[in-house]
Design an enzyme around this catalytic site. Structure first.
Site, PDB file in Angstrom:
ATOM      1  CE1 TYR A   5      -3.654   2.552   0.617  1.00 12.56           C
ATOM      2  CE2 TYR A   5      -2.430   3.239   2.554  1.00 12.56           C
ATOM      3  CZ  TYR A   5      -3.456   3.442   1.652  1.00 12.56           C
ATOM      4  OH  TYR A   5      -4.287   4.533   1.782  1.00 12.56           O
ATOM      5  CE  LYS A  60       0.693   4.991   8.497  1.00 14.49           C
ATOM      6  NZ  LYS A  60       0.735   4.215   7.286  1.00 14.49           N
ATOM      7  CG  ASP A  71       5.628   3.846   1.126  1.00 12.51           C
ATOM      8  OD1 ASP A  71       5.875   4.505   2.155  1.00 12.51           O
ATOM      9  OD2 ASP A  71       4.478   3.688   0.672  1.00 12.51           O
TER      10      ASP A  71
END
Ligand SMILES: *Cc1c(COP(=O)(O)O)cnc(C)c1O
Length: 426
Positions: A143, A266, A238
């Protein structure tokens, strides 16, 4: 008791799609009502009915220090007194970019944005601008946020609801997104051979954490490094989850593989909305106003968010032993689960990330992760929730450990996990 949560969920559904602002929060995959959270401190969260939980979602990763760390809160309060946003440069942005470059040396130059989605979308644009190629390779089950071209065979929410692609994304927008299999070098090689001069970048979660946690097999990441170099494509890590979580320098430090571009989110915002993307100066020179790749943001580098990010990174830097402590805790949970359920389950764990899969198959790619029995997961989740342990309401998410989880928390959690697994009907 969940009276207030139920009431709020009914109210929420009137004016918010599905009652939530991000799909996995809806608890749909586990057949429960979401708990509306009132407050959080350290390892605990409290819902609006006064229930207390030991939290292993940690806001899906940012909470590596636990909730409301006093140093972060104090700095944020101070910063709020100076105004919330200016739309002009600040010293804090410089400080955060310096900290990122120091901790993740491959991010010599980086740009701040407001989410992981934006970071990845922008990094892909830079890779395309720099290589003057259009195609990218991503992996099934990984994702990378919800931007159009990356919403193909994406994990987590998309996996759970069995909607691998999204309505509203024109196929024209995804025709340049090629899909390879995680941990499968041949699938990558085949795509390069079929499109030798066309691939701008390979993008990968160095540890896949959105199909549940799936570890890269030995040599897989260095294979990606070599093949991208060979074909003149860029390698994008990522690290929105792994950045500052696997190690101070993220997965690239942990595995000693250096990508061309890195995306963060995050933890880098310390609980506030920030994303970042960056790499070597030569590549990042492509970004506007230096170069022709346009990317902008009204709230980018927001002073409150950068304050929370800077303080969080400083705390991590001052106390790098945190990573050993986190890993020990995660291992303890992994051991407890294996002890209780043996080969009925697979536990994938690395650093402070772990997932329990309800399958007898070894989990190393999308298909094996997806072979997990979701009904068993829902029962397991429900048992934990009812016993004060708050974990991800989806099989295809990670369990996150924080530095605030105490020895007592761990003992209690392992006990509940053992009981929960023993209560299941395998
Ligand atoms: C969470 C996540 C994103 C998206 O970040 P948002 O801040 O939710 O937009 C991108 N990539 C990975 C690997 C993620 O885990």
């Amino acid at each position: 008791m969940e009276t207030r949560s139920k009431e709020l969920f009914e109210r929420a559904k009137v004016h918010i799609p599905g009652g939530v602002n991000s799909p996995v929060r809806a608890f749909k995959a586990v057949g429960r009502t979401p708990r509306f959270i009132q407050s959080a401190k350290g390892s605990r969260i409290w819902d609006v009915d006064g229930n207390e939980y030991i939290d292993y979602v940690c806001s899906w990763g940012p909470g590596i220090l636990g909730h409301a760390h006093p140093r972060v809160i104090e700095k944020v309060k101070e910063a709020c007194g100076q105004g919330l946003t200016y739309g002009a440069p600040t010293e804090k942005e410089v400080q955060l970019a310096e900290l990122i470059a120091e901790m993740i040396p491959s991010m010599e130059v980086s740009r701040l944005v407001s989410s992981g989605t934006e970071a990845v979308m922008s990094a892909v644009r830079v890779a395309r601008g720099y290589t003057r190629r259009n195609k990218i390779i991503k992996f099934r089950g990984c994702y990378h946020g919800h931007s159009d071209s990356l919403l193909v065979k994406a994990g987590s929410g998309a996996l759970t609801t069995s909607v691998p692609d999204s309505a509203g994304v024109p196929s024209d927008d995804t025709k340049n997104t090629l899909i390879a299999e995680y941990n499968n070098p041949e699938s990558v090689e085949a795509l390069f051979q079929a499109n030798p001069e066309e691939i701008a970048a390979v993008i990968v979660e160095p540890v896949a954490a959105n199909m549940g946690v799936v570890l890269p097999q030995k040599g897989f990441l260095s294979f990606l490094r070599n093949i991208t170099k060979k074909y003149g494509a860029l390698l994008i890590f990522d690290e929105v989850i792994t950045g500052f979580r696997l190690a101070l320098g993220g997965a690239q430090e942990y595995f000693h593989v250096t990508p061309d571009l890195t995306t963060l989110g995050k933890i880098v915002g310390g609980g506030m909305p920030i994303g970042a993307y960056g790499g070597k100066r030569e590549i990042m020179q492509m970004v506007s106003p230096d170069g022709p790749v346009y990317q902008a943001g009204t709230l980018s580098g927001n002073p409150i968010a950068t304050t929370a990010g800077i303080e969080t990174l400083k705390i991590l830097k001052e106390d790098p032993a945190i990573y050993q402590r986190l890993e020990k805790k995660a291992e303890k949970i992994a051991d407890a689960a294996r002890e209780a359920a043996g080969n009925h389950i697979q536990v994938c764990q690395i650093g402070s990330l772990l997932s329990v899969f309800f399958t007898c198959r070894e989990v190393w790619d999308y298909d094996s992760a997806a072979s997990s029995d979701l009904n068993l997961y829902a029962d397991y989740f429900g048992y934990l929730l009812d016993h004060g342990i708050y974990t991800a309401p989806s099989q295809f998410e990670a369990m996150f450990l924080s530095d605030a989880h105490t020895e007592e928390d761990m003992e209690h959690t392992c006990q509940v996990i053992r009981e929960g697994l023993c209560s299941l009907d395998f």
